[in-house]
Design a protein around this motif. Structure first.
Motif: not given
Length: 120
Positions: A55-71
């Motif tokens: 995936a693009a780094p933007a997708v990883t940032a949004l879902i991986g770092t942002g969403f999963c990190g906060a979830l």
């Protein structure tokens, strides 16, 4: 731009964590933190899948770092385990730590395998 994507993902993940935790915990008459376990395992599954898919780094940032990190929440897991131990529920504390670790790693592995299979 990356930081903004992380913020957006976190803005979605954090309230979902809270709402899921409360909904799951309300269904259990137990001192065991089922809600935290649920969000941590679900987040680990999703993060494993995200890690497996190119995936693009933007997708990883949004879902991986942002969403999963906060979830997911290591700090709440730690606090709840300590709280259980301090209130005399030592078996629950040990079970919380062990089940969370094993289930989280298992979910991440399963998510990774599913992601690889779906990515082809």
């Amino acid at each position: 731009m990356t930081v903004l994507l992380i913020v957006i993902g976190a803005a979605l993940g954090a309230p979902l964590r809270y709402l899921t935790d409360r909904a799951v915990q309300a269904r259990h008459d137990s001192v065991f933190p089922w809600g935290t376990l649920t969000v941590n395992v679900a987040g680990s599954l999703l993060l494993g899948a995200v890690a497996a898919v190119p995936a693009a780094p933007a997708v990883t940032a949004l879902i991986g770092t942002g969403f999963c990190g906060a979830l997911t929440t290591w700090s709440t897991l730690s606090y709840e385990t300590l709280r259980l131990a301090r209130t005399g529920a030592r078996r629950h504390a040990l079970a919380n730590a062990l089940v969370s670790l094993v289930a989280g790693l298992g979910a991440a592995s399963l998510g990774y395998a599913l992601g690889r299979a779906l990515a082809g």
